[in-house]
Scaffold this motif. Structure first.
Motif, PDB file in Angstrom:
ATOM      1  N   MET A   1       0.857  -1.205   0.000  1.00 38.38           N
ATOM      2  CA  MET A   1       0.000   0.000   0.000  1.00 38.38           C
ATOM      3  C   MET A   1       0.884   1.244   0.000  1.00 38.38           C
ATOM      4  N   ARG A   2       0.614   2.170  -0.938  1.00 33.33           N
ATOM      5  CA  ARG A   2       1.416   3.380  -1.026  1.00 33.33           C
ATOM      6  C   ARG A   2       1.029   4.369   0.060  1.00 33.33           C
ATOM      7  N   SER A   3       1.999   5.177   0.448  1.00 35.94           N
ATOM      8  CA  SER A   3       1.740   6.188   1.463  1.00 35.94           C
ATOM      9  C   SER A   3       0.833   7.277   0.906  1.00 35.94           C
ATOM     10  N   ARG A   4      -0.012   7.840   1.779  1.00 38.36           N
ATOM     11  CA  ARG A   4      -0.890   8.935   1.383  1.00 38.36           C
ATOM     12  C   ARG A   4      -0.266  10.291   1.679  1.00 38.36           C
ATOM     13  N   VAL A   5       0.992  10.315   2.034  1.00 37.11           N
ATOM     14  CA  VAL A   5       1.689  11.561   2.303  1.00 37.11           C
ATOM     15  C   VAL A   5       2.968  11.601   1.482  1.00 37.11           C
ATOM     16  N   SER A   6       3.500  12.803   1.333  1.00 36.55           N
ATOM     17  CA  SER A   6       4.788  12.937   0.667  1.00 36.55           C
ATOM     18  C   SER A   6       5.872  12.339   1.561  1.00 36.55           C
ATOM     19  N   PRO A   7       7.003  11.932   0.979  1.00 36.65           N
ATOM     20  CA  PRO A   7       8.084  11.397   1.817  1.00 36.65           C
ATOM     21  C   PRO A   7       8.521  12.363   2.915  1.00 36.65           C
ATOM     22  N   ALA A   8       8.552  13.649   2.594  1.00 35.77           N
ATOM     23  CA  ALA A   8       8.988  14.636   3.596  1.00 35.77           C
ATOM     24  C   ALA A   8       8.037  14.669   4.784  1.00 35.77           C
ATOM     25  N   LEU A   9       6.722  14.727   4.505  1.00 32.66           N
ATOM     26  CA  LEU A   9       5.750  14.765   5.605  1.00 32.66           C
ATOM     27  C   LEU A   9       5.742  13.435   6.343  1.00 32.66           C
ATOM     28  N   GLY A  10       5.903  12.340   5.608  1.00 30.87           N
ATOM     29  CA  GLY A  10       5.982  11.031   6.257  1.00 30.87           C
ATOM     30  C   GLY A  10       7.139  10.951   7.229  1.00 30.87           C
ATOM     31  N   LEU A  11       8.283  11.505   6.827  1.00 32.04           N
ATOM     32  CA  LEU A  11       9.455  11.512   7.717  1.00 32.04           C
ATOM     33  C   LEU A  11       9.186  12.352   8.961  1.00 32.04           C
ATOM     34  N   VAL A  12       8.452  13.439   8.808  1.00 36.31           N
ATOM     35  CA  VAL A  12       8.109  14.276   9.968  1.00 36.31           C
ATOM     36  C   VAL A  12       7.266  13.469  10.951  1.00 36.31           C
ATOM     37  N   ILE A  13       6.302  12.705  10.436  1.00 37.11           N
ATOM     38  CA  ILE A  13       5.429  11.914  11.309  1.00 37.11           C
ATOM     39  C   ILE A  13       6.229  10.831  12.025  1.00 37.11           C
ATOM     40  N   VAL A  14       7.054  10.099  11.264  1.00 34.73           N
ATOM     41  CA  VAL A  14       7.883   9.051  11.870  1.00 34.73           C
ATOM     42  C   VAL A  14       8.862   9.659  12.865  1.00 34.73           C
ATOM     43  N   GLY A  15       9.477  10.764  12.455  1.00 37.64           N
ATOM     44  CA  GLY A  15      10.447  11.411  13.338  1.00 37.64           C
ATOM     45  C   GLY A  15       9.825  11.926  14.610  1.00 37.64           C
ATOM     46  N   LEU A  16       8.590  12.426  14.510  1.00 33.41           N
ATOM     47  CA  LEU A  16       7.903  12.934  15.696  1.00 33.41           C
ATOM     48  C   LEU A  16       7.652  11.805  16.686  1.00 33.41           C
ATOM     49  N   GLY A  17       7.172  10.663  16.175  1.00 35.28           N
ATOM     50  CA  GLY A  17       6.934   9.531  17.064  1.00 35.28           C
ATOM     51  C   GLY A  17       8.211   8.965  17.646  1.00 35.28           C
ATOM     52  N   ALA A  18       9.239   8.830  16.808  1.00 38.51           N
ATOM     53  CA  ALA A  18      10.510   8.268  17.272  1.00 38.51           C
ATOM     54  C   ALA A  18      11.265   9.225  18.175  1.00 38.51           C
ATOM     55  N   SER A  19      10.917  10.517  18.158  1.00 36.85           N
ATOM     56  CA  SER A  19      11.626  11.503  18.988  1.00 36.85           C
ATOM     57  C   SER A  19      11.380  11.297  20.472  1.00 36.85           C
ATOM     58  N   LEU A  20      10.355  10.515  20.838  1.00 37.84           N
ATOM     59  CA  LEU A  20      10.068  10.290  22.253  1.00 37.84           C
ATOM     60  C   LEU A  20      11.250   9.670  22.971  1.00 37.84           C
ATOM     61  N   ALA A  21      12.041   8.849  22.227  1.00 34.27           N
ATOM     62  CA  ALA A  21      13.199   8.195  22.850  1.00 34.27           C
ATOM     63  C   ALA A  21      14.345   9.172  23.109  1.00 34.27           C
ATOM     64  N   PRO A  22      14.862   9.890  22.097  1.00 36.81           N
ATOM     65  CA  PRO A  22      15.956  10.827  22.394  1.00 36.81           C
ATOM     66  C   PRO A  22      15.543  11.987  23.284  1.00 36.81           C
ATOM     67  N   LEU A  23      14.268  12.354  23.267  1.00 31.54           N
ATOM     68  CA  LEU A  23      13.817  13.410  24.176  1.00 31.54           C
ATOM     69  C   LEU A  23      13.900  12.975  25.633  1.00 31.54           C
ATOM     70  N   ASP A  24      14.072  11.677  25.858  1.00 33.71           N
ATOM     71  CA  ASP A  24      14.203  11.191  27.231  1.00 33.71           C
ATOM     72  C   ASP A  24      15.485  11.687  27.888  1.00 33.71           C
ATOM     73  N   ILE A  25      16.409  12.224  27.097  1.00 33.16           N
ATOM     74  CA  ILE A  25      17.617  12.839  27.671  1.00 33.16           C
ATOM     75  C   ILE A  25      17.227  13.950  28.640  1.00 33.16           C
ATOM     76  N   ALA A  26      16.061  14.562  28.409  1.00 34.09           N
ATOM     77  CA  ALA A  26      15.584  15.624  29.304  1.00 34.09           C
ATOM     78  C   ALA A  26      15.429  15.132  30.732  1.00 34.09           C
ATOM     79  N   VAL A  27      15.183  13.827  30.905  1.00 37.35           N
ATOM     80  CA  VAL A  27      15.013  13.274  32.252  1.00 37.35           C
ATOM     81  C   VAL A  27      16.284  13.455  33.073  1.00 37.35           C
ATOM     82  N   ASN A  28      17.453  13.401  32.419  1.00 41.86           N
ATOM     83  CA  ASN A  28      18.716  13.570  33.152  1.00 41.86           C
ATOM     84  C   ASN A  28      18.767  14.919  33.856  1.00 41.86           C
ATOM     85  N   VAL A  29      18.180  15.930  33.218  1.00 46.23           N
ATOM     86  CA  VAL A  29      18.160  17.266  33.822  1.00 46.23           C
ATOM     87  C   VAL A  29      17.278  17.272  35.064  1.00 46.23           C
ATOM     88  N   ALA A  30      16.243  16.434  35.064  1.00 47.64           N
ATOM     89  CA  ALA A  30      15.281  16.426  36.162  1.00 47.64           C
ATOM     90  C   ALA A  30      15.647  15.471  37.294  1.00 47.64           C
TER      91      ALA A  30
END
Length: 450
Positions: A1-30
């Motif tokens: 099944m082909r994506s319904r978004v452009s590759p650029a927007l698709g990468l933004v969506i994937v990157g947004l979801g996957a960002s939850l892991a590296p954003l966990d670095i913020a916990v070190n500050v807390a």
């Protein structure tokens, strides 16, 4: 099944979801605020990090296989949903034990979502352009790693420690809502290797726990016992996988040295690179007298470099070949680490900043090219496993780096912090160069364009 978004927007969506892991670095500050809130001893708060890493590290390959069988988008979305619940539970936890259970739940969500990120990123592009997808994914991870500690420090200052968890709940939910636009091929009807998954999770968790305990003030036999359990688990896993018709990861693939060597070197690359996260903040504060804000900006430079290095890899890999690109990234990164080991109180700040930035660019080159090597070696139907394997070697490198680098620093620290700092950096960078030179006895591993 082909994506319904452009590759650029698709990468933004994937990157947004996957960002939850590296954003966990913020916990070190807390961490100081969390320690005070739950009235913990200093050593106890480390389990906040340990239980999270143990859970997602041990499940990464299994979750990647689930994505291959049931659809990467489905597993990604389940991971986002569980991450949102886990993050909210962490912020609301009334007690320390419940907080740790919530962190474990967050770890499961991270394993589900992150393991399918690279596969989803490559699915947005034609096969001959998959490096672009991997570069976009890596750049997003580096950008989130840059933002995490800066945003975490600001949120803790203006609210409280729970903000480092609450801030990611809407990110998870937005990514979840938008992820319906991502491609969703038909599920693969191959059998799921449940026993292999249990053996793999057991092996990875005991291995990671052995590495963690080796750097803590516990009897040596405890770390040795977990290491022994990991060896037994891996042995049983390999025997089982060789007999199962559709294994999670076929052990025979590691008989190919052109595949095995880059994976081993990836662990060493991440081990050596961890010197910056582990020791450089103390060098900047204790030796150069920088403020917390200045330290944060300097530390962010390595991640800024990674954000730039990933798209550069997408341009170089098709021209030079992914293996030569990975090789060049390792060489430059190792030389920067060795050079950082020669710095002292008189080193100009711009020179130090340049080394951190270039090291980050070189790491970005390596990680994209290396992930592409793994992705290109395994079958297309195992893209989830391929992406998970590249992420697992990173985790193993970081966890083992905490042990090895602490020992290296302690070895020479009798002559002062700076002596231990310089020794650790020099050995880490020099050791990486030595390992890379040794691997060149098989030239095609790094200089073949395939």
């Amino acid at each position: 099944m082909r994506s319904r978004v452009s590759p650029a927007l698709g990468l933004v969506i994937v990157g947004l979801g996957a960002s939850l892991a590296p954003l966990d670095i913020a916990v070190n500050v807390a961490l100081p605020a969390i320690t005070a809130h739950f009235k913990l001893a200093l050593g106890d708060v480390q389990w906040l990090v340990i239980c999270y890493v143990l859970v997602y590290g041990s499940l990464m390959l299994v979750c990647g296989k689930l994505g291959d069988l049931f659809g990467h988008r489905l597993i990604f979305r389940l991971g986002l949903l569980l991450s949102a619940f886990g993050l909210a539970a962490c912020a609301l936890a009334p007690s320390w034990p419940l907080f740790l259970w919530a962190r474990a739940g967050q770890g499961i969500g991270t394993a589900l979502a992150l393991s399918c990120g690279p596969a989803l990123a490559t699915s947005l592009f034609a096969e001959n352009e998959r490096t672009k997808g991997l570069a976009g994914f890596a750049a997003g991870q580096a950008l989130a790693s840059t933002i995490g500690p800066l945003l975490g420090g600001l949120l803790v200052q203006i609210t409280d420690w729970s903000a480092v968890y609450w801030m990611r709940v809407p990110i998870a939910l937005i990514a979840l809502a938008a992820s319906g636009l991502l491609p969703a091929p038909k599920p693969d009807r191959r059998a799921f290797d449940a026993l292999g998954a249990l053996l793999l999770a057991f092996s990875m968790s005991t291995l990671l726990l052995a590495l963690v305990l080796s750097q803590r003030a516990v009897p040596a036999w405890q770390a040795a016992a977990f290491a022994g359990a990991a060896v037994i688990g891996i042995t049983l896993f390999v025997r089982h996988e060789n007999r199962f018709p559709e294994p999670i990861l076929r052990p025979a693939v590691f008989a190919d040295l052109d595949f095995t060597i880059p994976n081993i070197v990836s662990v060493l690359v991440n081990l050596a690179s961890f010197t910056i996260l582990l020791l450089t903040p103390y060098y900047l504060g204790n030796i150069l007298g920088m403020t917390a804000g200045g330290i944060g900006v300097m530390m962010a430079l390595a991640f800024v470099g990674g954000t730039a290095g990933a798209p550069l890899a997408a341009r170089l890999a098709p021209r030079l070949g992914r293996r030569p690109t990975a090789f060049a990234g390792i060489v430059v990164m190792a030389l920067c680490i060795v050079a950082l080991g020669q710095t002292d109180a008189g080193t100009p700040i711009p020179a130090l900043a340049a080394l951190l930035l270039v090291e980050g660019v070189a790491y970005g080159l390596f990680i994209v090219a290396y992930t592409d090597i793994v992705t290109g070696t395994l079958a297309r139907r195992d893209r989830g496993v391929a992406g998970s394997l590249s992420l697992l070697t990173r985790t193993l490198g970081i966890v083992s780096g905490a042990t090895v680098l602490s020992a290296l620093h302690a070895h020479a620290a009798a002559d002062g912090f700076l002596a231990g700092y310089r020794f650790a950096f020099t050995v880490a960078g020099g050791g990486l160069l030595a390992a890379l030179a040794l691997s060149c006895v098989r030239p095609r591993t790094w200089f073949s364009r395939q």
